[in-house]
Write an enzyme that holds these catalytic residues in place. Structure first.
Site, mmCIF file in Angstrom:
data_model
loop_
_atom_site.group_PDB
_atom_site.id
_atom_site.type_symbol
_atom_site.label_atom_id
_atom_site.label_comp_id
_atom_site.label_asym_id
_atom_site.label_seq_id
_atom_site.Cartn_x
_atom_site.Cartn_y
_atom_site.Cartn_z
ATOM 1 N N ASN A 1 -7.365 2.041 10.004
ATOM 2 C CA ASN A 1 -6.028 2.260 10.548
ATOM 3 C C ASN A 1 -6.151 2.270 12.058
ATOM 4 O O ASN A 1 -6.821 3.133 12.624
ATOM 5 C CB ASN A 1 -5.453 3.591 10.061
ATOM 6 N N HIS B 1 -2.823 10.929 0.504
ATOM 7 C CA HIS B 1 -2.293 10.733 1.851
ATOM 8 C C HIS B 1 -1.621 12.050 2.261
ATOM 9 O O HIS B 1 -0.421 12.112 2.491
ATOM 10 C CB HIS B 1 -1.333 9.542 1.887
ATOM 11 N N TYR C 1 -4.112 2.053 15.791
ATOM 12 C CA TYR C 1 -2.852 2.091 16.537
ATOM 13 C C TYR C 1 -3.034 1.876 18.039
ATOM 14 O O TYR C 1 -2.207 1.251 18.675
ATOM 15 C CB TYR C 1 -2.129 3.421 16.292
ATOM 16 N N ARG D 1 0.855 -1.176 0.000
ATOM 17 C CA ARG D 1 0.000 0.000 0.000
ATOM 18 C C ARG D 1 0.898 1.236 0.000
ATOM 19 O O ARG D 1 1.638 1.465 0.959
ATOM 20 C CB ARG D 1 -0.909 0.013 1.236
ATOM 21 N N GLU E 1 -7.343 8.660 6.169
ATOM 22 C CA GLU E 1 -7.630 9.344 7.427
ATOM 23 C C GLU E 1 -8.068 10.801 7.261
ATOM 24 O O GLU E 1 -7.356 11.721 7.698
ATOM 25 C CB GLU E 1 -6.407 9.275 8.346
ATOM 26 N N GLU F 1 -3.577 0.006 8.158
ATOM 27 C CA GLU F 1 -2.381 0.423 8.905
ATOM 28 C C GLU F 1 -2.463 -0.116 10.323
ATOM 29 O O GLU F 1 -3.510 -0.009 10.970
ATOM 30 C CB GLU F 1 -2.262 1.952 9.010
HETATM 31 C C1 FCB Z 1 -1.194 7.405 10.589
HETATM 32 C C2 FCB Z 1 -0.797 7.919 9.227
HETATM 33 C C3 FCB Z 1 0.517 7.350 8.730
HETATM 34 C C4 FCB Z 1 1.539 7.250 9.826
HETATM 35 C C5 FCB Z 1 0.959 6.568 11.043
HETATM 36 C C6 FCB Z 1 1.932 6.378 12.167
HETATM 37 O O1 FCB Z 1 -2.096 8.299 11.174
HETATM 38 O O2 FCB Z 1 -1.791 7.591 8.296
HETATM 39 O O3 FCB Z 1 0.939 8.149 7.657
HETATM 40 O O4 FCB Z 1 2.054 8.483 10.120
HETATM 41 O O5 FCB Z 1 -0.149 7.277 11.511
#
Ligand code: FCB
Length: 469
Positions: free
Chosen positions: A303, A125, A305, A81, A170, A374
Site C-alpha cells: 500500500n 482490515h 501513498y 479487494r 497494514e 492500495e
Molecule cells: C490506508 C488504509 C485504508 C485507507 C487508506 C487511505 O492506510 O489501509 O483503509 O484508509 O489508508
C-alpha cells in the site's frame, strides 16, 4: 522483458482493481447478528473521529453491493479487494460462527463472479471484535490464536469462492496507530504494547498461513489460491547524499519497513530498533514464533501513498518533526519537500512509488511477486451544479503519474502483477470520518447516490488500454 503488453503498456494479464474495507463501506453494523468491533466503540467515543462520524451507515455497501459491482463491471475492472468483517463472521471473536455473516460475503462474491470480477478478500482490515480487545487486544498473545481460528473458518467456508487471500492489512497501523499513537481504535498509548501488538499480528498472519497450507496439504507456495499480506512499508528517501542522512534513512527503515517485512522473510526483528526505544520492552518472542511467521507467502501486497524525505537529527524531545509526529529515538526527522500535497497533507511523489517498488524488490531478493493493493489520494471533491459529474482532475493526474511509475518498474524487471486503486468509492476515512474523499466514485451521503468521478472514467480507459499513462 518480452512480456506481451496491452495498449496501456502493462502486461496483458495485469490485474486492475479497486479496494475498500468492511468498516469503511459496509454500514449495517447491527444487521444479521454482527457483533461490535473496536471501531464501533472508538467512533462512538466523543473526540476520537472528526465531526463525530461513525461507520454506522457509511455508503451502505452491505445493502447496495449489487450497484457497486455493476459500477465495477462497467469500468472493466478485473478484481475487487474488499475485507471480511470478523465481527460478522464471529460476533464475539471466539466461539460460535454466524452463518448469516458468511452468507453476505458469498452473495457479494457470487455477484462479482457473475460480473467477471475476481474476489480478493482481506481477512483483517482493523475491525477487531470488541470482546477480544476487552480481553487484552493485539498486545495479548491469545488474540493471534483467535485470529487463526477465525481465518481457518473463512478458508473452509469461503475457500471455493475467494480468488486471492490477504491475511492482514497494514499491521503497522494496527500496532502503531492503535496502541501507541492512539489515533486509531482502540486508542491506547503505550509503546511496549505497540511492539507486542506488532509481533502478535505477524504471528496471527503466520498461524493463518500455516493453517491454510495445511488445509491444502502442502507447505509451499502455490498450494490453493494465492495467499499474501498487505503492508504499508515506509521507505523514506534521504534528504541529501550526505552520509549522516543516508545513515538516518537506514535507521528510519527499521520501524518503517524492516519490523514488518523481515520476519516474513525469515530474518529477525531489527534489534537496533528495540534498543533505540528502550526502556519500552521488546515483544516476547517464543521459540518457534519466527518460523511460523516466515511461512512462505504467494505474493506481497504493497500500500503506497507517499514518500517522505528524512534527515539525521539529534535524539531527544527536540528531535520530532514539529508536526505532531512523535520524536524518533532512532535519530531522524522529516524535512519539507517541494511536492504538491493532497487533502490528507500527504506529498504527491510518484517517483517514490518507483523507488519503493525497487526497494522492496531488492529487499526480498526478487523472490515474491508484488501487487499494489492500495494507492490513491484524497481530493476536496465537489459535484458539478447539476450534481451529475465530479471533475477530479488532481486525482486523474495522481493516478496517471503513479501508474507510469509502476510501469517503469515493471519495464525494469520488478514482478508487479496488479494494481488496486484506493478506493472504489468515498468512505469512512478512519479518524477523518467522511471529511476525506478517496473514491473514484463520489458518495452523496445524504441519499447514498453514487456518482462516478472523472478518475473513474480515466481508470476505465487505462484498463481497456485506450489510455497509456
Ligand atoms: C490506508 C488504509 C485504508 C485507507 C487508506 C487511505 O492506510 O489501509 O483503509 O484508509 O489508508
Amino acid at each position: 522483458m518480452n512480456q506481451r503488453r496491452q495498449g496501456n503498456g502493462f502486461p496483458t494479464d495485469f490485474l486492475w482493481g479497486v479496494a475498500t474495507a468492511s468498516y469503511q463501506v459496509e454500514g449495517a453494523v447491527k444487521a444479521d447478528g454482527r457483533g461490535p468491533s473496536i471501531w464501533d466503540t472508538f467512533s462512538h467515543t466523543p473526540g476520537t473521529v472528526l465531526h463525530g462520524h461513525t461507520g454506522d451507515v457509511s455508503v451502505d455497501q452491505y445493502h447496495r453491493y449489487e450497484e457497486d459491482v455493476a459500477l465495477m463491471r462497467e469500468a472493466g475492472l478485473g478484481a475487487y479487494r474488499f475485507s471480511i468483517a470478523w465481527p460478522r463472521i464471529q460476533p464475539d471473536g471466539s466461539g460460535a460462527f454466524n452463518p448469516k455473516g458468511f452468507d453476505y460475503y458469498k452473495r457479494l462474491i457470487d455477484e462479482l463472479h457473475r460480473a467477471g470480477i475476481s474476489a480478493v478478500a482481506t481477512l483483517y482490515h482493523w475491525d477487531l471484535p470488541q470482546p477480544l480487545e476487552d480481553a487484552g487486544g493485539w498486545p495479548s498473545r491469545d488474540t493471534a490464536f483467535r485470529y487463526a481460528e477465525y481465518a481457518l473458518a473463512c478458508f473452509r467456508e469461503l475457500g471455493d469462492h475467494v480468488d486471492m487471500w490477504i491475511t492482514l492489512n497494514e499491521p503497522w497501523c494496527s500496532a502503531v496507530l492503535g496502541y501507541w499513537e492512539g489515533h486509531h481504535a482502540p486508542g491506547r498509548r503505550d509503546v511496549g504494547d505497540a511492539w507486542a501488538a506488532g509481533h502478535h499480528l505477524l504471528l496471527a498472519h503466520g498461524l493463518a498461513t500455516q493453517a491454510y497450507r495445511a488445509e491444502h496439504g502442502s507447505a509451499s507456495p502455490g498450494a490453493g489460491t494465492p495467499i499474501g499480506i498487505s503492508l504499508n512499508l515506509y521507505t523514506p528517501r534521504a534528504a541529501t547524499n550526505r552520509k549522516e542522512d543516508q545513515d538516518a534513512v537506514d535507521r528510519a527503515w527499521d520501524l518503517g519497513a524492516r519490523f514488518f517485512l523481515d520476519p516474513l522473510l525469515g530474518k529477525p526483528y531489527p534489534e537496533r530498533h528495540f534498543k533505540a526505544w528502550a526502556p519500552a520492552p521488546p515483544p516476547q518472542v517464543l521459540d518457534g514464533d519466527m518460523e511460523i511467521i516466515a511461512t512462505p507467502i504467494d505474493f506481497l501486497g504493497l500500500n503506497y501513498y507517499f514518500e517522505n524525505a528524512v534527515a539525521s537529527a539529534p535524539v531527544g524531545p527536540e528531535g520530532g518533526d514539529g508536526g505532531g509526529v512523535p520524536t524518533h529515538p532512532e535519530g531522524f526527522r522529516h524535512v519539507p519537500t517541494h511536492h504538491e500535497r493532497t487533502a490528507m497533507d500527504w506529498p504527491v511523489v510518484p517517483r517514490g512509488l518507483y523507488r519503493h517498488l525497487h526497494w522492496v524488490w531488492e529487499h526480498t531478493d526478487g523472490r515474491i511477486p508484488l501487487y499494489i493493493t492500495e494507492n490513491g489520494c484524497a481530493v476536496e471533491d465537489t459535484l458539478t451544479r447539476d450534481g451529475l459529474r465530479c471533475h477530479d482532475s488532481r486525482r486523474v493526474a495522481y493516478l496517471r503519474d503513479h501508474f507510469a511509475a509502476a510501469r517503469e518498474a515493471i519495464d525494469e524487471g520488478v514482478d508487479l502483477r496488479g494494481y488496486f486503486v484506493w478506493s472504489l468509492i468515498d468512505n469512512f476515512e478512519w479518524a477523518w470520518g467522511y471529511d476525506r474523499r478517496f473514491g473514484v466514485i463520489y458518495a452523496d451521503y445524504l441519499d447514498n447516490r453514487r456518482i462516478p468521478k472523472d478518475s473513474y472514467f480515466y481508470l476505465r480507459d487505462v484498463v481497456s488500454g485506450a489510455e497509456r499513462p
